[in-house]
Write a protein that holds these residues in place. Sequence first.
Motif, short mmCIF file in Angstrom:
data_model
loop_
_atom_site.label_atom_id
_atom_site.label_comp_id
_atom_site.label_asym_id
_atom_site.label_seq_id
_atom_site.Cartn_x
_atom_site.Cartn_y
_atom_site.Cartn_z
N ARG A 322 14.18 13.14 -2.25
CA ARG A 322 14.22 11.68 -2.08
C ARG A 322 14.33 11.25 -0.63
O ARG A 322 13.75 10.25 -0.22
CB ARG A 322 15.41 11.12 -2.86
N LEU A 328 8.81 8.56 -1.43
CA LEU A 328 9.44 7.27 -1.67
C LEU A 328 9.28 6.35 -0.46
O LEU A 328 9.08 5.14 -0.63
CB LEU A 328 10.93 7.47 -1.98
N ARG A 329 9.37 6.92 0.75
CA ARG A 329 9.21 6.08 1.94
C ARG A 329 7.80 5.52 2.01
O ARG A 329 7.60 4.37 2.42
CB ARG A 329 9.51 6.92 3.19
N ARG A 332 7.69 2.51 -0.16
CA ARG A 332 8.38 1.37 0.47
C ARG A 332 7.52 0.74 1.56
O ARG A 332 7.54 -0.49 1.73
CB ARG A 332 9.72 1.83 1.05
N GLN A 334 4.24 0.69 1.59
CA GLN A 334 3.21 -0.06 0.86
C GLN A 334 3.77 -1.37 0.33
O GLN A 334 3.09 -2.41 0.36
CB GLN A 334 2.65 0.79 -0.27
N GLU A 335 5.01 -1.33 -0.15
CA GLU A 335 5.63 -2.55 -0.68
C GLU A 335 5.79 -3.60 0.43
O GLU A 335 5.49 -4.78 0.22
CB GLU A 335 6.98 -2.21 -1.28
N ARG A 336 6.24 -3.16 1.61
CA ARG A 336 6.42 -4.11 2.71
C ARG A 336 5.06 -4.66 3.17
O ARG A 336 4.93 -5.86 3.47
CB ARG A 336 7.14 -3.43 3.86
N GLN A 339 4.11 -7.30 0.82
CA GLN A 339 4.88 -8.52 1.05
C GLN A 339 4.30 -9.33 2.21
O GLN A 339 4.20 -10.57 2.13
CB GLN A 339 6.34 -8.17 1.34
N SER A 409 4.31 -2.07 -6.73
CA SER A 409 5.15 -1.18 -5.93
C SER A 409 6.42 -0.81 -6.67
O SER A 409 6.88 0.34 -6.62
CB SER A 409 5.50 -1.86 -4.59
N ALA A 410 7.03 -1.79 -7.36
CA ALA A 410 8.25 -1.48 -8.12
C ALA A 410 7.96 -0.47 -9.23
O ALA A 410 8.77 0.44 -9.48
CB ALA A 410 8.83 -2.77 -8.70
N MET A 413 7.53 2.96 -7.67
CA MET A 413 8.81 3.53 -7.28
C MET A 413 9.53 4.11 -8.49
O MET A 413 10.09 5.22 -8.42
CB MET A 413 9.67 2.44 -6.62
N GLU A 417 10.44 8.14 -8.96
CA GLU A 417 11.80 8.63 -9.16
C GLU A 417 11.86 9.58 -10.36
O GLU A 417 12.49 10.64 -10.29
CB GLU A 417 12.75 7.44 -9.39
#
Length: 528
Positions: A322, A328-329, A332, A334-336, A339, A409-410, A413, A417
């Motif tokens: 992790r 995971l990074r 994150r 891609q999520e930003r 946004q 993205s959620a 993620m 996990e």
Amino acid sequence: MPERKGRARRLPAVARTTGVLLAVGVTSLAVPAGAQQPVLAADRDVIEMTLERMTGLAVRNSYEVRFLNMNIEQQTQRLRAERARLRSSVSLDVSAPVWRDISQEHFNTSLGRNEFFSENALRVEGELSIRQPVILFGFPTNGYLSLNNRVYRLAQRETDGDRDVEYYNRYFVRYTQPLFQPNELRNSLEEAELDLESEEIDYYDDLLELIDDIADDYFDLFETAYEEEVRAVYVGNLQQAAVAALEISQADSTRAIEVDQIRVELANAEEQLRQSRTEFRRRTAELRTDLDLQPTDSITIDPTIEVQPVEINVEQAIQFARSLAPRLRRIRIQERERQISLDEVRGRNAFQVDLAFTYGREMRHPYFSNILRDPENTYTVEVNASVPIWDWGERSARIEAATVNLRRSALQMEEAEVEIVSDVQTEVQDVLELQTRALTMEENLALAQATSVQSLQGYRDGALTALDLLQTLRREVDTAENLLDAYIGWRQSILQLQELTYYDFEFDVPVMDRYGLDVNSVAARNGG
């Protein structure tokens, strides 16, 4: 590098006289901290091949690594450019002489009719501007403050033929501030930082993949060299058996057929040994080409099987996957980015306001030397607004599409996990099972070797037949090959766990620390 201490399974010394050589050559390679370089004589160009040395050589000579470094350099320079936008910039706009000699129609309100006016003018203009983005508490506001100085010379020909010359000078402060709009300065800077971080993640991913490929090549070569030793041992044992059979047949003519049985088996074993050596030379030639080495360079490879039990805590391995592994990074990032994209979509065709204020001093005079005397105050206030009224739902549909993309993205993620936990647990179990198998086969090989020695002696004493002896010797070969399969499977499983966690459990260090590979050194060279 921590020193490894464990059991090593070596074949008898008779096999090691085969002189296993690999054509590779360097005198210094990138190796982990703490590893010792061999001291070579000036006239010696043969060194021992290890996985670390092969990795260092491949990384140093790899075109792929050079391309990766260029990608880092490209993104680093882009980030430098975005950061430079937050500092003051100076520009000078100069208009070359503009000469106009035309007639234009104008309406004279006093006379109530159109009239033609002739214009014959020569204009030279320049404006110097110092522009600074407005940053409050380290936060770009998307506004700009500028200091400006505008100067021009205008020469016009009058109707009587004379020329009227006028000089103009204005220096002023201007502030512009967009409202209700995406912060273009902040978004561009953050996107450049995210792009660089993504490139660093790709850099590590590609490096780890390269290391994995190198390890596959190394263990292929290791396997070939080990099989050569196994066959060499088998040939050595058969040679001893042939001598014993000849002695037995001389004493007992009824067992003369055993000489032929052993000679046939020996001939087949020698042919397999020649095939192994040919395969080793072929792999050596391929590796020499892949690593861009000199034909005269060579190094030895010691195919010694070392099975050192590795202790792995599953929960710790999951935590490494992790935190150290970039999966995971990457999500994150891609999520930003999504946004930021949603923010830009919301600002498109939306209510917007642009404010601009200026205060300055200006002066006009027919003599240039007087344009700085007794200037007059000047002010401007500008408010420009854009109010969308109707677009048939285009903007709302685009916002909804960007929102759905952000919600993805959620979900990614959550999926990552679950997969990380499952993959790490499965791989740890595989490592431990293969490790147990390798340790067991290591013990079995020791027993098989001892049995072969006893069988040879028993055959010399007349207690065994040739077929019994051959069966025993073949069993040793099979056991050695099973040990090799278990060992290679164990090593490959450790490498797969290493890819999942970015941690080397054998040496108890992160993978990149073990090999001394750091993207920061690339960025530092590029001024990042």
